[in-house]
Design a protein around this motif. Structure first.
Motif, PDB file in Angstrom:
ATOM      1  N   VAL A 444      33.719  34.822  41.975  1.00 44.62           N
ATOM      2  CA  VAL A 444      34.662  35.883  41.629  1.00 44.62           C
ATOM      3  C   VAL A 444      34.565  36.647  40.838  1.00 44.62           C
ATOM      4  O   VAL A 444      34.502  37.664  40.243  1.00 44.62           O
ATOM      5  CB  VAL A 444      36.112  35.161  41.527  1.00 44.62           C
ATOM      6  N   GLY A 445      34.300  35.700  39.125  1.00 42.86           N
ATOM      7  CA  GLY A 445      33.459  37.487  38.083  1.00 42.86           C
ATOM      8  C   GLY A 445      32.534  37.612  37.659  1.00 42.86           C
ATOM      9  O   GLY A 445      32.239  38.721  37.526  1.00 42.86           O
ATOM     10  N   THR A 446      31.115  37.147  38.905  1.00 38.90           N
ATOM     11  CA  THR A 446      30.464  38.049  38.936  1.00 38.90           C
ATOM     12  C   THR A 446      30.266  39.451  40.097  1.00 38.90           C
ATOM     13  O   THR A 446      30.067  39.952  39.908  1.00 38.90           O
ATOM     14  CB  THR A 446      29.072  36.730  39.382  1.00 38.90           C
ATOM     15  N   ILE A 447      31.679  39.445  41.153  1.00 42.08           N
ATOM     16  CA  ILE A 447      31.941  40.449  41.839  1.00 42.08           C
ATOM     17  C   ILE A 447      32.166  41.575  40.967  1.00 42.08           C
ATOM     18  O   ILE A 447      31.944  42.453  41.121  1.00 42.08           O
ATOM     19  CB  ILE A 447      32.413  39.386  42.785  1.00 42.08           C
ATOM     20  N   ILE A 448      33.504  40.832  40.575  1.00 41.93           N
ATOM     21  CA  ILE A 448      33.964  41.641  39.361  1.00 41.93           C
ATOM     22  C   ILE A 448      33.350  42.431  37.956  1.00 41.93           C
ATOM     23  O   ILE A 448      33.131  43.429  38.380  1.00 41.93           O
ATOM     24  CB  ILE A 448      35.362  41.021  38.990  1.00 41.93           C
ATOM     25  N   GLY A 449      32.842  41.542  37.864  1.00 37.60           N
ATOM     26  CA  GLY A 449      31.500  41.779  36.511  1.00 37.60           C
ATOM     27  C   GLY A 449      31.111  43.334  37.442  1.00 37.60           C
ATOM     28  O   GLY A 449      30.373  44.059  36.522  1.00 37.60           O
ATOM     29  N   CYS A 450      30.440  42.778  38.505  1.00 37.15           N
ATOM     30  CA  CYS A 450      29.074  44.630  39.125  1.00 37.15           C
ATOM     31  C   CYS A 450      29.884  45.328  38.764  1.00 37.15           C
ATOM     32  O   CYS A 450      29.847  46.512  39.236  1.00 37.15           O
ATOM     33  CB  CYS A 450      28.348  43.450  40.621  1.00 37.15           C
ATOM     34  N   VAL A 451      31.052  45.313  39.721  1.00 39.03           N
ATOM     35  CA  VAL A 451      32.265  46.157  39.987  1.00 39.03           C
ATOM     36  C   VAL A 451      32.575  47.621  38.981  1.00 39.03           C
ATOM     37  O   VAL A 451      32.068  48.339  38.986  1.00 39.03           O
ATOM     38  CB  VAL A 451      33.053  46.382  40.920  1.00 39.03           C
ATOM     39  N   VAL A 452      32.418  46.458  37.670  1.00 35.56           N
ATOM     40  CA  VAL A 452      33.042  47.649  36.662  1.00 35.56           C
ATOM     41  C   VAL A 452      31.637  48.244  35.872  1.00 35.56           C
ATOM     42  O   VAL A 452      31.342  48.934  35.922  1.00 35.56           O
ATOM     43  CB  VAL A 452      33.612  46.542  35.650  1.00 35.56           C
ATOM     44  N   THR A 453      30.453  47.372  36.170  1.00 35.74           N
ATOM     45  CA  THR A 453      29.138  47.718  36.044  1.00 35.74           C
ATOM     46  C   THR A 453      29.085  48.965  36.707  1.00 35.74           C
ATOM     47  O   THR A 453      28.219  49.706  36.068  1.00 35.74           O
ATOM     48  CB  THR A 453      27.849  46.819  35.314  1.00 35.74           C
ATOM     49  N   ALA A 454      29.115  48.630  37.887  1.00 31.75           N
ATOM     50  CA  ALA A 454      28.543  50.029  38.695  1.00 31.75           C
ATOM     51  C   ALA A 454      29.510  51.226  38.259  1.00 31.75           C
ATOM     52  O   ALA A 454      28.764  52.167  38.130  1.00 31.75           O
ATOM     53  CB  ALA A 454      28.520  49.488  40.095  1.00 31.75           C
ATOM     54  N   ILE A 455      30.592  50.567  38.198  1.00 31.11           N
ATOM     55  CA  ILE A 455      31.472  52.791  37.705  1.00 31.11           C
ATOM     56  C   ILE A 455      31.098  52.560  35.981  1.00 31.11           C
ATOM     57  O   ILE A 455      31.106  53.406  36.107  1.00 31.11           O
ATOM     58  CB  ILE A 455      32.694  51.520  37.827  1.00 31.11           C
ATOM     59  N   ILE A 456      31.087  51.856  35.189  1.00 37.41           N
ATOM     60  CA  ILE A 456      30.854  51.935  33.737  1.00 37.41           C
ATOM     61  C   ILE A 456      28.907  52.932  34.165  1.00 37.41           C
ATOM     62  O   ILE A 456      29.096  54.257  33.099  1.00 37.41           O
ATOM     63  CB  ILE A 456      29.819  51.232  32.787  1.00 37.41           C
ATOM     64  N   ILE A 457      27.970  52.558  34.575  1.00 34.91           N
ATOM     65  CA  ILE A 457      26.725  53.133  35.338  1.00 34.91           C
ATOM     66  C   ILE A 457      27.261  54.573  35.434  1.00 34.91           C
ATOM     67  O   ILE A 457      26.675  55.652  35.214  1.00 34.91           O
ATOM     68  CB  ILE A 457      25.555  52.379  35.916  1.00 34.91           C
ATOM     69  N   LYS A 458      28.160  54.344  36.474  1.00 32.75           N
ATOM     70  CA  LYS A 458      28.033  55.833  37.016  1.00 32.75           C
ATOM     71  C   LYS A 458      28.857  56.984  36.361  1.00 32.75           C
ATOM     72  O   LYS A 458      29.020  57.978  36.338  1.00 32.75           O
ATOM     73  CB  LYS A 458      29.053  55.362  38.807  1.00 32.75           C
ATOM     74  N   TYR A 459      30.214  56.436  35.946  1.00 30.95           N
ATOM     75  CA  TYR A 459      31.137  58.074  35.076  1.00 30.95           C
ATOM     76  C   TYR A 459      30.917  57.616  33.318  1.00 30.95           C
ATOM     77  O   TYR A 459      31.434  58.109  32.669  1.00 30.95           O
ATOM     78  CB  TYR A 459      32.334  57.208  35.644  1.00 30.95           C
ATOM     79  N   LEU A 460      30.009  56.140  32.839  1.00 27.98           N
ATOM     80  CA  LEU A 460      30.706  56.330  31.011  1.00 27.98           C
ATOM     81  C   LEU A 460      29.267  56.218  30.696  1.00 27.98           C
ATOM     82  O   LEU A 460      28.669  55.328  30.175  1.00 27.98           O
ATOM     83  CB  LEU A 460      31.478  54.848  30.632  1.00 27.98           C
ATOM     84  N   ASN A 461      28.481  56.404  31.072  1.00 24.22           N
ATOM     85  CA  ASN A 461      26.948  56.310  31.581  1.00 24.22           C
ATOM     86  C   ASN A 461      26.361  57.286  29.969  1.00 24.22           C
ATOM     87  O   ASN A 461      25.148  57.887  29.510  1.00 24.22           O
ATOM     88  CB  ASN A 461      26.222  57.213  31.986  1.00 24.22           C
ATOM     89  N   TYR A 462      26.647  57.082  28.737  1.00 23.35           N
ATOM     90  CA  TYR A 462      26.803  57.069  27.254  1.00 23.35           C
ATOM     91  C   TYR A 462      26.179  56.278  26.191  1.00 23.35           C
ATOM     92  O   TYR A 462      27.009  55.055  26.575  1.00 23.35           O
ATOM     93  CB  TYR A 462      27.909  57.866  26.712  1.00 23.35           C
TER      94      TYR A 462
END
Length: 724
Positions: A444-462
């Motif tokens: 569960v933690g890995t799935i949530i972490g991967c989803v959050v990371t994908a959002i960060i890379i897409k929208y907060l890639n600074y």
């Protein structure tokens, strides 16, 4: 809710301090290295610091130094060994399996060795991906060791500066758990709650409380050198005395509910217990903030309401109505509540007074109260046998890692075998229930972490945003690793994936590959959790014998104390602590067994009742101490001691017979009058006028009745477990 998950207390807890110390050390070591070297070198140094940081837990300074030094030496040796073997594939695979087995054998040293085992396996998996020449291997290991030593020096310096602060935080955690314990007891007065279910909750919480109190002992009683330390020692001792008073409040809750169902006094009793829990929490909160605590809660309204109910019940008794039992029980509870309120007041005062010396047994050896740990090779050698749970666990992990490596070699994409191996290492634990829980949290933690990371890379890639999130996740990982592993799994997934993104940007399959590797590792760990499994019922006979043996010694020490033998209650406190620890171990085993397949569960109800009855024996002894203190005026010492000696012989005889059922013979010295019967004893003693007779006699009857139930449940456990 755990106290550290409440925002009001989270930022004062030692969990948050650990996260800050961990993150500051790792980031600091990395940034300093970057001033003199490239990113690859900095990452090697950082991983060295990370492995040492895994051992950074609240401990006495000498123990912390020894534990972290062991991590530096062991992890550096593993790094060098794996680096040297990496160019030769078959040798590397063989070494990975062998090291996995040896690292898991370290579990014989107990809970303290678990982080060292994890650090060893972690650096093993991190080192397996890099092929180096022999000179490069030595340079790599040297950089790793530099990072490890840097974090060791940093952590010891910070821990020395904050040594008193850490004691306060660990003590506060024990106080918060004591408040949670009282909250459960408060619900005994609420007719909406089932009494059996409440007892189960109480016993489980007692296990948690015993663990937190032991952590407090280990830090506070090992070294107390100045007036600040003297304050935490005094608060700690008051907490233990208060705990015993709370134990003594056990009563016949069924009778209270039966006779007082229509009375508002039950809600009053619930409310006053709830107030006491909040009062103790206020002390804990003040301790976490390095402040003195002052009493701000009044128990007068509830005590007045109880007095009014006692007058009403007395009027019913005078009118010939059947309320004598309820009157006696409620009056006893009123007296105990007064004593608890007074002791909580002393707890507040203990945080206020500046002591010139430590107010504890200055001439006594604190060793029996402290966790003792010996790291001897003989302990590992003695477990090199197939019937040893640790040996079976080590084989299980080694086989699982072998299969994980084989699967990784066959995958069609560029699999990172270290991620699969790391997932197996993190999930596969000595017990089935721990493996089951860790698997769920990891996935569960890995799935949530991967989803959050994908959002960060897409929208907060600074760069600034990613750096800030990296620091937050670095703080969160150690903060929650012992608090809520699922949160730690989310944080560590974000941290590692963002680091990979910074090192190799543009890899669109990064997250999908990591998810796939996690599922593969979880599947392998799940399959091997059934291989050479160690089921909890197999350890039950040993745990039952330990409880009975310790309880027998506790009863002997208790009756010696009640009869006035000895100059203080030091021996009694030691045996009480040991009994609580043994009950906590049995309770934990029962909880773990309930997570196992139904076919592997044995005597669940009888074990639960066995734990409760042993717990009640402690409560009855605490109540007897309270009664004798409260009615000390005109105490007929000889007559009371005769009754206590007779009861001592009976209870010890019952516990000895229970031990015999489990294959252990005990020789008992008799203190009572062997020819006296219960009836003769009961008839003889009340001839001496004393106000405490009814209470003492009633409590002794309950003590003997619960001792009889212990042997009944012990017999049932033997019947259920022995055939298996």
């Amino acid at each position: 809710m755990h106290y550290a998950l409440n925002l009001r207390t989270f930022f004062y807890s030692h969990y948050f301090y650990l996260g800050l110390r961990f993150a500051a050390g790792l980031v600091g070591v990395t940034l300093i290295t970057l001033q003199f070297a490239d990113m690859t070198t900095a990452m090697t140094v950082c991983i060295g610091a990370l492995c040492t940081a895994l051992m950074d837990m609240p401990s006495p300074l000498r123990h912390k130094f020894n534990e972290m030094s062991a991590s530096v030496l062991l992890c550096s040796a593993v790094t060098l060994l794996i680096s040297l073997c990496a160019p030769i594939y078959w040798l590397l695979m063989a070494m990975l399996v062998l090291l996995s087995f040896m690292a898991c054998m370290m579990v014989v040293y107990g809970k303290k060795s678990m982080p060292l085992q994890l650090a060893t396996l972690f650096i093993m998996t991190m080192s397996m991906e890099h092929e180096m020449t022999m000179p490069e291997s030595f340079v790599h290991t040297g950089l790793f060791t530099v990072g490890a030593l840097a974090y060791l020096a940093y952590s010891m310096a910070v821990s020395w500066i904050l040594r008193h602060r850490i004691k306060q935080q660990v003590l506060a955690e024990a106080l918060f758990e004591l408040a949670a314990y009282i909250d459960i007891k408060a619900d005994f007065y609420d007719t909406r709650y089932n009494l059996s279910e409440q007892f189960n909750k109480l016993v489980r919480q007692q296990s948690v409380l015993a663990d937190r109190q032991q952590a407090s002992r280990d830090l506070i009683l090992r070294s107390h050198l100045n007036s600040k330390d003297a304050i935490v020692v005094q608060v700690h001792v008051c907490m233990l005395d208060l705990y015993e008073l709370i134990l003594s409040t056990h009563t016949d809750y069924a009778q209270l509910r039966l006779h007082l169902a229509d009375s508002p006094v039950l809600k009053t009793l619930h409310d006053i217990a709830y107030k006491a829990a909040r009062d103790i929490e206020s002390v804990a909160y003040a301790v976490t903030r390095k402040r003195v605590s002052y009493a701000a809660i009044s128990y007068a309204p509830e005590l007045d309401a109880i007095e009014a109910e006692l007058i009403r019940l007395q009027a019913r008794v005078d009118a010939g109505k059947p309320a004598q039992e309820a009157l006696a029980v409620l009056r006893a509870q009123r007296n105990k509540i007064r004593a608890i309120a007074k002791m909580i007041g002393e707890l507040h005062q203990a945080s206020q007074k500046a002591y010139t010396s430590t107010p504890f047994w200055s001439d006594a050896d604190m060793g029996p109260f402290l966790s003792q740990q010996k790291y001897e090779l003989q302990m590992i050698l003695s477990h090199l046998r197939l019937d040893s749970p640790i040996f079976r666990f080590s084989l299980r992990v080694a086989m699982a890692i072998s299969v994980g490596l084989l699967v990784a070699a066959q995958l069609p994409y560029a699999a990172h075998s270290y991620w699969i191996v790391l997932t197996i290492v993190i999930i596969l634990k000595p017990s089935f229930s721990m493996t089951k829980q860790r698997r769920s949290d990891r996935i569960v933690g890995t799935i949530i972490g991967c989803v959050v990371t994908a959002i960060i890379i897409k929208y907060l890639n600074y760069p600034g945003a990613i750096l800030g999130i990296l620091i937050l996740s670095t703080v969160a990982t150690p903060t929650f690793i012992y608090l809520r592993y699922r949160y730690a799994a989310i944080a560590v997934s974000i941290m590692i994936l963002l680091q990979m993104h910074l090192i190799a940007p543009g890899n669109e399959n990064l997250i999908i590959e990591r998810l796939t590797d996690t599922f593969i590792g979880a599947a392998v760990a799940t399959a091997f959790s059934f291989v050479l499994a160690n089921w909890e019922y197999q350890s039950l006979p040993r745990l039952i014998r330990e409880v009975l043996g310790v309880n027998l010694r506790y009863v002997q020490a208790s009756f010696d104390l009640l009869q006035g033998k000895g100059k203080d209650d030091f021996a009694y406190r030691i045996e009480r602590k040991r009994l609580m620890d043994s009950l906590a171990a049995l309770s934990s085993a029962l909880v773990r067994m309930l997570d196992e397949p139904n076919s592997k569960q044995r005597a669940v109800e009888d074990i639960n009742l066995f734990i409760v009855q042993n717990y009640l024996l402690v409560a009855h002894v605490a109540a007897l101490r309270s009664i004798l203190r409260r009615h000390a005026k005109e105490l007929p010492v000889a007559a009371v001691n005769a009754m206590l000696a007779h009861s001592h012989d009976q209870v010890c005889g019952i516990l000895a017979r229970a031990l015999q059922q489990h294959g252990q013979t005990v020789a008992l010295p008799l203190h009572g009058t062997s020819g006296a019967s219960d009836a003769a004893t009961a008839a003889a003693t009340p001839q001496v006028p004393w106000s405490g007779w009814p209470l003492v006699q009633r409590r002794i009857r309950l003590l003997q009745a619960d001792a009889d139930k212990i042997i009944v449940h012990s017999q049932a456990i033997v019947r259920d477990v022995a055939p298996a």
